[in-house]
Design an enzyme around this catalytic site. Structure first.
Site, PDB file in Angstrom:
ATOM      1  N   SER A  19      35.991  13.354  28.827  1.00 35.44           N
ATOM      2  CA  SER A  19      35.193  14.208  29.702  1.00 35.44           C
ATOM      3  C   SER A  19      35.847  15.573  29.864  1.00 35.44           C
ATOM      4  O   SER A  19      37.024  15.760  29.531  1.00 35.44           O
ATOM      5  CB  SER A  19      35.031  13.565  31.089  1.00 35.44           C
ATOM      6  OG  SER A  19      34.242  12.408  31.040  1.00 35.44           O
ATOM      7  N   SER A  67      29.110  13.958  30.576  1.00 35.09           N
ATOM      8  CA  SER A  67      30.562  14.047  30.378  1.00 35.09           C
ATOM      9  C   SER A  67      31.124  15.428  30.675  1.00 35.09           C
ATOM     10  O   SER A  67      32.347  15.588  30.778  1.00 35.09           O
ATOM     11  CB  SER A  67      30.914  13.687  28.925  1.00 35.09           C
ATOM     12  OG  SER A  67      30.472  12.397  28.614  1.00 35.09           O
ATOM     13  N   SER A  69      29.432  17.785  33.036  1.00 32.74           N
ATOM     14  CA  SER A  69      28.827  18.379  34.238  1.00 32.74           C
ATOM     15  C   SER A  69      29.574  17.894  35.467  1.00 32.74           C
ATOM     16  O   SER A  69      29.043  17.176  36.316  1.00 32.74           O
ATOM     17  CB  SER A  69      27.342  18.014  34.320  1.00 32.74           C
ATOM     18  OG  SER A  69      26.669  18.401  33.142  1.00 32.74           O
ATOM     19  N   LYS A  70      30.848  18.295  35.556  1.00 29.32           N
ATOM     20  CA  LYS A  70      31.739  17.705  36.544  1.00 29.32           C
ATOM     21  C   LYS A  70      32.609  18.772  37.202  1.00 29.32           C
ATOM     22  O   LYS A  70      33.045  19.717  36.543  1.00 29.32           O
ATOM     23  CB  LYS A  70      32.664  16.679  35.865  1.00 29.32           C
ATOM     24  CG  LYS A  70      31.930  15.552  35.125  1.00 29.32           C
ATOM     25  CD  LYS A  70      32.883  14.765  34.244  1.00 29.32           C
ATOM     26  CE  LYS A  70      32.166  13.682  33.464  1.00 29.32           C
ATOM     27  NZ  LYS A  70      32.009  12.452  34.221  1.00 29.32           N
ATOM     28  N   CYS A 104      35.324   9.487  38.513  1.00 30.53           N
ATOM     29  CA  CYS A 104      35.322   9.656  37.058  1.00 30.53           C
ATOM     30  C   CYS A 104      36.683   9.190  36.553  1.00 30.53           C
ATOM     31  O   CYS A 104      37.706   9.826  36.836  1.00 30.53           O
ATOM     32  CB  CYS A 104      35.086  11.106  36.659  1.00 30.53           C
ATOM     33  SG  CYS A 104      35.248  11.380  34.863  1.00 30.53           S
ATOM     34  N   ASN A 106      37.808   9.088  33.455  1.00 34.51           N
ATOM     35  CA  ASN A 106      38.373   9.992  32.454  1.00 34.51           C
ATOM     36  C   ASN A 106      39.081  11.169  33.112  1.00 34.51           C
ATOM     37  O   ASN A 106      40.204  11.528  32.749  1.00 34.51           O
ATOM     38  CB  ASN A 106      37.283  10.472  31.504  1.00 34.51           C
ATOM     39  CG  ASN A 106      36.982   9.471  30.410  1.00 34.51           C
ATOM     40  OD1 ASN A 106      37.846   9.123  29.622  1.00 34.51           O
ATOM     41  ND2 ASN A 106      35.752   8.990  30.372  1.00 34.51           N
ATOM     42  N   LYS A 277      26.335   2.204  37.033  1.00 31.92           N
ATOM     43  CA  LYS A 277      26.136   2.345  35.600  1.00 31.92           C
ATOM     44  C   LYS A 277      25.385   1.123  35.091  1.00 31.92           C
ATOM     45  O   LYS A 277      25.420   0.061  35.711  1.00 31.92           O
ATOM     46  CB  LYS A 277      27.473   2.458  34.859  1.00 31.92           C
ATOM     47  CG  LYS A 277      28.354   3.599  35.333  1.00 31.92           C
ATOM     48  CD  LYS A 277      27.694   4.950  35.177  1.00 31.92           C
ATOM     49  CE  LYS A 277      28.654   6.076  35.536  1.00 31.92           C
ATOM     50  NZ  LYS A 277      27.970   7.395  35.576  1.00 31.92           N
ATOM     51  N   SER A 308      25.055   6.765  31.232  1.00 35.26           N
ATOM     52  CA  SER A 308      25.546   7.585  32.328  1.00 35.26           C
ATOM     53  C   SER A 308      24.592   8.743  32.557  1.00 35.26           C
ATOM     54  O   SER A 308      24.249   9.466  31.618  1.00 35.26           O
ATOM     55  CB  SER A 308      26.947   8.116  32.012  1.00 35.26           C
ATOM     56  OG  SER A 308      27.436   8.917  33.069  1.00 35.26           O
ATOM     57  N   MET A 317      32.813   5.715  29.730  1.00 38.81           N
ATOM     58  CA  MET A 317      33.334   6.241  30.971  1.00 38.81           C
ATOM     59  C   MET A 317      34.595   5.448  31.353  1.00 38.81           C
ATOM     60  O   MET A 317      34.641   4.221  31.186  1.00 38.81           O
ATOM     61  CB  MET A 317      32.305   6.119  32.088  1.00 38.81           C
ATOM     62  CG  MET A 317      30.961   6.759  31.757  1.00 38.81           C
ATOM     63  SD  MET A 317      29.900   5.751  30.694  1.00 38.81           S
ATOM     64  CE  MET A 317      29.208   4.632  31.891  1.00 38.81           C
TER      65      MET A 317
END
Length: 395
Positions: A19, A67, A69-70, A104, A106, A277, A308, A317
């Site tokens: 991510s 992955s 948009s964090k 998250c 990752n 999920k 996801s 994830m």
């Protein structure tokens, strides 16, 4: 009409596992964004470039996938036995909201490295050379994560030869430990919210499916690939280009969320895209990963594909990997049965980008299952650091 000038906010753009996200120190955010609320949500959406009806994030830092948009906030922890507090926001791509309901896994890797980079760790705890143990409080879910971050000459060692399927280039290995990852909070109340290892899940418009509903790492709905017409070898384009398949998988997710007590109505699922999920499992069989790499039967214990934010994930994830490892360690779950059954303390599964090994220590006491720790190896590195800029009236 006078226009607001752009402002700039110190930020670091990092990859963690498979991510990417924009990392902030809490103290660097505008004052009204240092507390939860609309201003913080609007800031994060504008940084990423959401909501974007084009699903491209051209005017932001996002990559128009779940992955990428964090956003992440880190601060020195006031909690005993911890170094930093880590708060994660999953920004919706095409809708105006930020989902704070889960972690998250990752980016947990990058959180450990960023804590050192950002000066949030006591220098006395950072070796000149060796491993720095970063004790992270995951504020979204109230859990402890231990990151074992390699250090060289007092700085985070980012380069190395550790290869992670789903990431193009090798880097330094970071080992993550998720302590007591099963859900003992208000939502769900236990690792198996229904009290069953396998449920008969009624999914409107789909049918009744066998499902393992588990809250470990992140709430996850596991179903058998065969029961929904899949082999478990699917890649992203096999599913993401077909709205009907995505709609069916979303119906399964919503039914699972309702059964797990995570939402009270199907309508609530629209603003809770990050959790739970939904994943489908299958016994080992050969396939070629997204990079063309051959994955053979002997390479894996089972196959898993996970969805996801409404799309099949390109790899796996990190939090879902914890759920996979935990469920695999408990005899009788769908994940465990797909892996061949029996007791196990680690599992290697195949995903669209290759394979991943995750370990979990599960215990049964008085008929109730718990997991004391799950662990896996990832990597992280800084991609860019400096400031993000955005209009002053954006939040």
């Amino acid at each position: 009409m006078a226009q607001q000038p752009q402002i700039r906010i110190p930020a670091t753009y990092m990859r963690g596992g498979t991510s990417k996200g924009v990392f902030f120190r809490l103290e660097d955010l505008p004052e009204r964004c240092q507390v939860p609320g609309e201003a913080r949500d609007r800031l994060f959406m504008r940084v990423i470039g959401s909501p974007d009806p084009y699903s491209a994030h051209i005017d932001g830092m996002g990559g128009a996938t779940s992955s990428t948009s964090k956003c992440v906030i880190l601060s020195a922890s006031s909690r005993a036995g911890h170094d930093v507090d880590y708060l994660y926001g999953q920004v919706s791509i095409d809708q105006a909201f930020v989902d704070w309901s889960g972690n998250c896994g990752n980016l947990s890797t990058a959180a450990g490295a960023f804590a050192i980079h950002a000066g949030l760790i006591d220098p006395a705890r950072i070796p000149d050379n060796g491993i720095c143990v970063v004790r992270i409080w995951q504020a979204n879910i109230g859990k402890t994560i231990i990151a074992h971050v390699p250090v060289s000459q007092g700085q985070v060692q980012e380069t190395g030869d550790f290869e992670l399927d789903g990431v193009t280039f090798p880097a330094a290995e970071i080992v993550l430990e998720f302590l007591d990852p099963s859900d003992d909070g208000e939502e769900g109340g236990s690792m198996f919210p229904t009290g069953n290892l396998v449920d008969e899940l009624e999914v409107p418009g789909v049918g009744t499916l066998k499902a393992t509903l588990i809250s470990a790492g992140i709430p996850t709905v596991f179903v058998n690939a065969e029961d929904i017409g899949y082999r478990g070898t699917e890649l992203r384009d096999d599913i993401n280009a077909d709205p009907q398949q995505l709609d069916r998988l979303e119906k399964i997710r919503i039914a699972g969320a309702l059964r797990m007590g995570l939402i009270n109505s199907a309508q609530e699922a629209a603003t809770r895209q990050h959790t739970p999920k939904v994943a489908f499992v299958a016994p080992p069989m050969p396939y070629r990963s997204a990079s063309g790499k051959a994955v053979e039967v002997a390479d894996v214990d089972l196959l898993v594909r996970a969805v996801s934010m409404g799309k099949l994930h390109h790899a796996m994830m990190g939090t879902a990997a914890v759920a996979i490892g935990t469920a695999a360690a408990i005899p009788g779950t769908l994940v465990n049965l797909a892996a061949g059954g029996g007791a196990r303390s680690a599992v290697r599964f195949g995903h669209p980008s290759g394979t991943l090994r995750v370990g979990a220590e599960a215990l049964q006491d008085g008929g109730q299952w718990s997991v004391t720790k799950a662990s896996m190896s990832r990597s992280a590195r800084i991609l860019m650091e400096g400031w993000v800029r955005l209009p002053g009236d954006a939040f």
